[in-house]
Design an enzyme around this catalytic site. Sequence first.
Site, PDB file in Angstrom:
ATOM      1  N   GLY A   1       0.836  -1.192   0.000  1.00  7.57           N
ATOM      2  CA  GLY A   1       0.000   0.000   0.000  1.00  7.57           C
ATOM      3  C   GLY A   1       0.869   1.239   0.000  1.00  7.57           C
ATOM      4  O   GLY A   1       2.076   1.176   0.280  1.00  7.57           O
TER       5      GLY A   1
ATOM      6  N   GLN B   1       2.886  10.015   1.881  1.00  6.33           N
ATOM      7  CA  GLN B   1       4.200   9.364   1.854  1.00  6.33           C
ATOM      8  C   GLN B   1       5.061   9.836   0.688  1.00  6.33           C
ATOM      9  O   GLN B   1       6.279   9.666   0.708  1.00  6.33           O
ATOM     10  CB  GLN B   1       4.048   7.834   1.780  1.00  6.33           C
ATOM     11  CG  GLN B   1       3.459   7.230   3.049  1.00  6.33           C
ATOM     12  CD  GLN B   1       3.384   5.736   2.965  1.00  6.33           C
ATOM     13  OE1 GLN B   1       2.461   5.191   2.380  1.00  6.33           O
ATOM     14  NE2 GLN B   1       4.352   5.030   3.541  1.00  6.33           N
TER      15      GLN B   1
ATOM     16  N   CYS C   1       6.078  -0.215   7.761  1.00  6.91           N
ATOM     17  CA  CYS C   1       5.694   0.952   6.951  1.00  6.91           C
ATOM     18  C   CYS C   1       6.903   1.418   6.154  1.00  6.91           C
ATOM     19  O   CYS C   1       8.006   1.495   6.691  1.00  6.91           O
ATOM     20  CB  CYS C   1       5.209   2.082   7.863  1.00  6.91           C
ATOM     21  SG  CYS C   1       4.697   3.563   6.961  1.00  6.91           S
ATOM     22  N   LEU C   2       6.677   1.734   4.898  1.00 12.80           N
ATOM     23  CA  LEU C   2       7.765   2.216   4.037  1.00 12.80           C
ATOM     24  C   LEU C   2       8.337   3.530   4.564  1.00 12.80           C
ATOM     25  O   LEU C   2       9.477   3.868   4.237  1.00 12.80           O
ATOM     26  CB  LEU C   2       7.250   2.403   2.603  1.00 12.80           C
ATOM     27  CG  LEU C   2       6.811   1.112   1.881  1.00 12.80           C
ATOM     28  CD1 LEU C   2       6.078   1.443   0.584  1.00 12.80           C
ATOM     29  CD2 LEU C   2       8.012   0.209   1.600  1.00 12.80           C
TER      30      LEU C   2
ATOM     31  N   HIS D   1      -4.205   0.909   7.742  1.00 10.94           N
ATOM     32  CA  HIS D   1      -2.871   1.510   7.743  1.00 10.94           C
ATOM     33  C   HIS D   1      -2.838   2.725   6.805  1.00 10.94           C
ATOM     34  O   HIS D   1      -2.303   3.776   7.163  1.00 10.94           O
ATOM     35  CB  HIS D   1      -1.850   0.446   7.309  1.00 10.94           C
ATOM     36  CG  HIS D   1      -0.442   0.898   7.235  1.00 10.94           C
ATOM     37  ND1 HIS D   1       0.521   0.535   8.165  1.00 10.94           N
ATOM     38  CD2 HIS D   1       0.200   1.705   6.345  1.00 10.94           C
ATOM     39  CE1 HIS D   1       1.672   1.096   7.842  1.00 10.94           C
ATOM     40  NE2 HIS D   1       1.516   1.809   6.726  1.00 10.94           N
ATOM     41  N   GLU D   2      -3.427   2.577   5.617  1.00  7.97           N
ATOM     42  CA  GLU D   2      -3.394   3.688   4.642  1.00  7.97           C
ATOM     43  C   GLU D   2      -4.309   4.832   5.070  1.00  7.97           C
ATOM     44  O   GLU D   2      -3.935   6.012   4.933  1.00  7.97           O
ATOM     45  CB  GLU D   2      -3.781   3.190   3.242  1.00  7.97           C
ATOM     46  CG  GLU D   2      -2.886   2.106   2.665  1.00  7.97           C
ATOM     47  CD  GLU D   2      -1.400   2.346   2.843  1.00  7.97           C
ATOM     48  OE1 GLU D   2      -0.954   3.513   2.894  1.00  7.97           O
ATOM     49  OE2 GLU D   2      -0.659   1.343   2.955  1.00  7.97           O
TER      50      GLU D   2
ATOM     51  N   HIS E   1      -2.635   6.912   7.528  1.00  5.21           N
ATOM     52  CA  HIS E   1      -1.702   7.863   6.897  1.00  5.21           C
ATOM     53  C   HIS E   1      -2.450   9.143   6.506  1.00  5.21           C
ATOM     54  O   HIS E   1      -1.914  10.246   6.667  1.00  5.21           O
ATOM     55  CB  HIS E   1      -1.082   7.275   5.628  1.00  5.21           C
ATOM     56  CG  HIS E   1       0.161   6.456   5.855  1.00  5.21           C
ATOM     57  ND1 HIS E   1       1.302   6.964   6.432  1.00  5.21           N
ATOM     58  CD2 HIS E   1       0.450   5.167   5.547  1.00  5.21           C
ATOM     59  CE1 HIS E   1       2.243   6.019   6.474  1.00  5.21           C
ATOM     60  NE2 HIS E   1       1.749   4.917   5.945  1.00  5.21           N
TER      61      HIS E   1
HETATM   62  O1  GNR Z   1       4.264  -2.643   2.541  1.00  8.46           O
HETATM   63  C1  GNR Z   1       3.652  -2.530   3.593  1.00  8.46           C
HETATM   64  N1  GNR Z   1       3.422  -3.639   4.341  1.00  8.46           N
HETATM   65  C2  GNR Z   1       2.548  -3.664   5.411  1.00  8.46           C
HETATM   66  C3  GNR Z   1       2.562  -4.784   6.229  1.00  8.46           C
HETATM   67  C4  GNR Z   1       1.703  -4.873   7.294  1.00  8.46           C
HETATM   68  C5  GNR Z   1       0.817  -3.870   7.537  1.00  8.46           C
HETATM   69  C6  GNR Z   1       0.805  -2.738   6.758  1.00  8.46           C
HETATM   70  C7  GNR Z   1       1.655  -2.637   5.677  1.00  8.46           C
HETATM   71  S1  GNR Z   1       1.587  -1.248   4.659  1.00  8.46           S
HETATM   72  C8  GNR Z   1       3.221  -1.197   4.057  1.00  8.46           C
HETATM   73  C9  GNR Z   1       3.393  -0.130   2.998  1.00  8.46           C
HETATM   74  C10 GNR Z   1       3.147   1.220   3.606  1.00  8.46           C
HETATM   75  O2  GNR Z   1       3.904   1.769   4.374  1.00  8.46           O
HETATM   76  N2  GNR Z   1       2.019   1.793   3.295  1.00  8.46           N
HETATM   77  O3  GNR Z   1       1.693   2.985   3.837  1.00  8.46           O
HETATM   78 NI    NI Z   2       2.798   3.077   5.712  1.00 10.88          NI
END
Ligand code: GNR
Ligand code: NI
Length: 169
Positions: free
Chosen positions: A45, A50, A92-93, A134-135, A138
């Site tokens: 995601g 980001q 998270c990236l 998660h997104e 953000h």
């Molecule tokens: O690549 C991603 N892997 C992930 C693994 C577990 C829960 C959430 C994520 S999202 C993350 C990519 C990211 O930072 N998206 O905002």
């Molecule tokens: Ni993230």
Amino acid sequence: MIRPILKYGDQILHEPATAVGAITPDVDQLIGDMIETMYAAPGIGLAAPQVGMGLRIAVVDVSIGRDPSGLIVMVNPEFVERDGMQLEEEGCLSVPGFNATVVRPSRVVITALDRSGTAFVREGTDLLARAFQHEIDHLDGKLFVDQLRGIKRDLIVRKIRKLTRAGKW
Ligand code: GNR
Ligand code: NI
């Protein structure tokens, strides 16, 4: 075009994003770049903040490109249902090198606009539910670190501060 991914501490990641008014050519270009950047990373995601854009846009593909129908583009997403509970490792990236177990609902239903501006409803369970949350976090200026409490959170925040001071973040 692959865009650089901002990291924890960059102010735009810690602020709520603004709703998209219309899918203009610039917004469409941004969505295309976000898809490319997500697959290149690779990630499941990516949210617009980001890549430095404070707009309520996120892309998700829990198949990481293996399933051609796996890509979901969400513009102005909102939860309509949230239930259950799951406890899984999350990364998270924008927080590279760290992960933690985060408690989240195990099933969500979201509404959003797709890339063409058409509204859709989508259910997500397990990893897809986690990715949606998660997104959308953000887009509200929250990172997974902010969902942690106490020493787990403090440890990660302290390590990031130390890396920042050393110029290694
Ligand atoms: O690549 C991603 N892997 C992930 C693994 C577990 C829960 C959430 C994520 S999202 C993350 C990519 C990211 O930072 N998206 O905002
Ligand atoms: Ni993230």
